[in-house]
Design an enzyme around this catalytic site. Structure first.
Site, PDB file in Angstrom:
ATOM      1  N   LYS A 169       0.823  -1.211   0.000  1.00 21.57           N
ATOM      2  CA  LYS A 169       0.000   0.000   0.000  1.00 21.57           C
ATOM      3  C   LYS A 169       0.850   1.250   0.000  1.00 21.57           C
ATOM      4  CE  LYS A 169      -4.240  -1.460   2.174  1.00 21.57           C
ATOM      5  NZ  LYS A 169      -5.192  -1.085   3.222  1.00 21.57           N
ATOM      6  N   GLY A 175      -8.461   6.442  -3.222  1.00 21.15           N
ATOM      7  CA  GLY A 175      -9.205   6.107  -4.433  1.00 21.15           C
ATOM      8  C   GLY A 175      -8.804   4.760  -5.024  1.00 21.15           C
ATOM      9  N   GLY A 176      -8.260   3.859  -4.198  1.00 19.15           N
ATOM     10  CA  GLY A 176      -7.903   2.522  -4.668  1.00 19.15           C
ATOM     11  C   GLY A 176      -6.585   2.464  -5.431  1.00 19.15           C
ATOM     12  N   GLU A 211       0.854  -4.885   4.365  1.00 21.99           N
ATOM     13  CA  GLU A 211       0.018  -5.488   5.390  1.00 21.99           C
ATOM     14  C   GLU A 211      -0.495  -6.827   4.928  1.00 21.99           C
ATOM     15  OE1 GLU A 211      -2.828  -2.196   6.027  1.00 21.99           O
ATOM     16  OE2 GLU A 211      -4.350  -3.458   5.094  1.00 21.99           O
ATOM     17  N   LYS A 212      -0.911  -7.626   5.888  1.00 22.69           N
ATOM     18  CA  LYS A 212      -1.432  -8.951   5.583  1.00 22.69           C
ATOM     19  C   LYS A 212      -2.680  -8.803   4.729  1.00 22.69           C
ATOM     20  CE  LYS A 212      -1.892 -13.425   6.281  1.00 22.69           C
ATOM     21  NZ  LYS A 212      -0.908 -14.238   5.559  1.00 22.69           N
ATOM     22  N   ARG A 303     -12.436  13.622   5.783  1.00 20.63           N
ATOM     23  CA  ARG A 303     -13.288  14.487   4.945  1.00 20.63           C
ATOM     24  C   ARG A 303     -14.682  13.895   4.899  1.00 20.63           C
ATOM     25  NH1 ARG A 303     -13.854  10.755   0.801  1.00 20.63           N
ATOM     26  NH2 ARG A 303     -11.969   9.528   0.426  1.00 20.63           N
ATOM     27  N   VAL A 306     -18.038  10.182  -0.138  1.00 18.10           N
ATOM     28  CA  VAL A 306     -18.999  10.112  -1.249  1.00 18.10           C
ATOM     29  C   VAL A 306     -20.335   9.537  -0.771  1.00 18.10           C
ATOM     30  CG1 VAL A 306     -19.466   9.010  -3.475  1.00 18.10           C
ATOM     31  CG2 VAL A 306     -17.178   9.870  -2.992  1.00 18.10           C
TER      32      VAL A 306
END
Ligand code: ADP
Ligand code: ADP
Ligand code: MG
Length: 463
Positions: A169, A175-176, A211-212, A303, A306
């Site tokens: 990551k 946003g993926g 991360e796992k 924030r 959506v």
């Protein structure tokens, strides 16, 4: 007096005018609340957005530059100048763009403009995803096994410590983007490099951590608001397990698999985390929920989200209004009991200008026909109208269809009805995908995980 309710808020500041540093449906969403609160609104827009609805709905509007976001909606100086020239008291950043930018929040306060959101320190601390893991862990919130902070070397050693499969990551991700799953060690170094490059290009920061990978998890998240007095409200969970490319497509609340005990545990974790970061404003803590009911902290979005309208639908709370009350130092206007006594079920469908049968490729063009559903339990947040031309620079989301009904089954029936009523011509949309998903046995029974959609679409293709 309860420690959490001490008045540390300082002087109340009335807002006469608020500038919205955003576009599209979220700009309209914020303007609507400002109107109801009797506050003047200022829209900013790029040259590509000249014909946008948010300009027509706001009291004033100011052009802030050419189409590309970097030259307009992300251009801090231009937005600050606009706010100063129209004498706005505050800026609402919406979501995306500058909403999670600590530097922008700081710049606002330097110019005596209130940033409607958390302090620069909170944004910085929680926006860095691996630092946020540390804070969560210290606050007693479970996190997935992973590296201690970001790593620059010993990738294989670190990955083996966690055990494959792992997830790479980006610390600055959103946003993926900047996320990669690695199943076996031969692919590790290649994927690390890919993630670093993607993160560098998207966020200007190539820090990564591992991360796992949690098998077949659900995505559940808790919306919260916290004011300067330390008063905090944690809302019922939203379930956002229907995703494509790690980005949400359908969200619902409450989750079909979360019971009141688990809900309380999630909310307690959020109380602790928000208190420990001395957070103020609206925020969302995202968790992964595994098959055994264990939950793991994933990230904090500092924030408005959506999918905030589904929370509004079952609680009757106007989240934008609460954000503004907090920023004005007037404090939160509701109590935890109000949201504990939520009613019914809500589902949001993100309608995107995308060809879902062609790997969700963007579909640009002019809207030749736009007929929206209506009737009981339906809310549509959209900036689209007949004849609107979708500019190519921005996000593909063109409408949020928000359904409310007394229970989950009725909500699904209503979704079906509303999706059928939607008539859009001129572009391709995700409506067809929504229809298929909500009528699948998995969705109807509530038995899905974050990889369901990918599997489902692959099966549909092979039919
Ligand atoms: P959510 O509010 O549920 O987290 P998304 O993850 O889809 O929703 O992100 C919210 C919006 O912000 C989307 O329109 C997305 O395109 C945009 N966005 C998210 N992260 C970034 C980013 N780092 N840079 C620019 N836009 C982003
Ligand atoms: P972003 O900042 O881009 O929103 P997140 O950390 O929130 O990134 O993750 C986005 C999605 O990726 C999650 O909703 C989930 O589907 C998936 N995901 C993230 N971390 C894990 C993990 N450790 N195991 C399995 N899936 C994950
Ligand atoms: Mg996320």
């Amino acid at each position: 007096m309860d420690r959490r309710y001490k008045n540390r808020g300082g002087k109340v500041k009335e807002f006469r005018k608020v500038l919205i540093a955003n576009r599209g449906e979220i700009a309209l969403r914020v303007i609507r609340t400002l109107k109801e609160m009797g506050i003047k609104s200022v829209a900013v827009y790029s040259e590509a957005d000249r014909n946008s609805l948010h300009i027509r709905m706001a009291d004033e509007s100011i052009c802030i530059g050419p189409g590309p976001s970097k030259e307009s909606y992300l251009k801090m100086e231009n937005i600050i100048s606009a706010a100063l020239s129209c004498q706005a008291d505050a800026i609402h950043p919406g979501y995306g763009f500058l909403s999670e930018n600590a530097e922008f929040s700081k710049l606002c306060s330097r110019h005596n403009i209130v940033f409607i959101g958390p302090s620069p320190d909170s944004i910085k601390l929680l926006g860095h995803k691996s630092q946020a893991r540390e804070i969560a862990s210290k606050a007693g919130v479970p996190v997935t096994p992973g590296t201690d902070g970001c790593i620059k070397k010993d990738f294989l050693k670190e990955a083996k410590k966690i055990g494959f499969p792992i997830m790479i990551k980006a610390a600055a991700g959103g946003g993926g983007r900047g996320i990669r799953i690695v199943y076996d060690e031969n692919k590790l170094l290649y994927e690390v490099e890919m993630a670093q490059n993607e993160a560098k290009a998207a966020f200007g920061n190539d820090e990564i951590y591992f991360e796992k990978f949690i098998e077949q998890p659900r995505h559940v998240e808790i919306q919260f608001i916290r004011d300067y007095n330390g008063k905090i409200i944690a809302f019922p969970e939203r379930d956002c397990s229907i995703q494509r490319r790690n980005q949400k497509l359908i969200e619902e609340t409450p989750s079909p698999v979360v019971n009141p005990q688990l809900r309380k545990k999630l909310q307690k974790a959020v109380y602790n985390l928000a208190d420990s970061a001395d957070y103020h404003g609206a925020g969302t803590v995202e968790f992964l929920l595994d098959k055994n009911g264990n939950f793991y902290f994933m990230e904090v979005n500092t924030r408005l989200q959506v999918e905030h309208p589904i929370t509004e639908a079952i609680t009757g709370v106007d989240l934008v209004k609460e954000q503004i009350l907090i920023a004005q130092k007037k404090g939160i206007s509701i109590n935890q009991e109000d949201v504990d006594n939520f009613t019914g079920h809500s589902i949001e469908h993100r309608i995107n200008a995308e060809d879902w049968e062609n790997n969700f490729a963007p579909s640009l063009g002019k809207i030749e026909e736009w007929i929206m559903p209506g009737g009981p339990g339906i809310r549509i947040d959209s900036h689209i109208y007949n004849g609107y031309e979708i500019p190519f620079y921005y996000d593909s989301m063109i409408a949020k269809l928000i359904i409310w009904a007394k229970d989950r089954n009725s909500a699904i029936s209503r979704s079906n009805r509303a999706l059928d009523e939607f008539k859009i011509k001129g572009i391709k949309t995700t409506i067809g995908a929504h229809k298929k998903i909500i009528n699948s046995p998995e969705f109807m029974s509530g038995n899905v995980d974050t990889k369901f959609l990918e599997r489902f679409l692959a099966e549909e293709k092979n039919k």
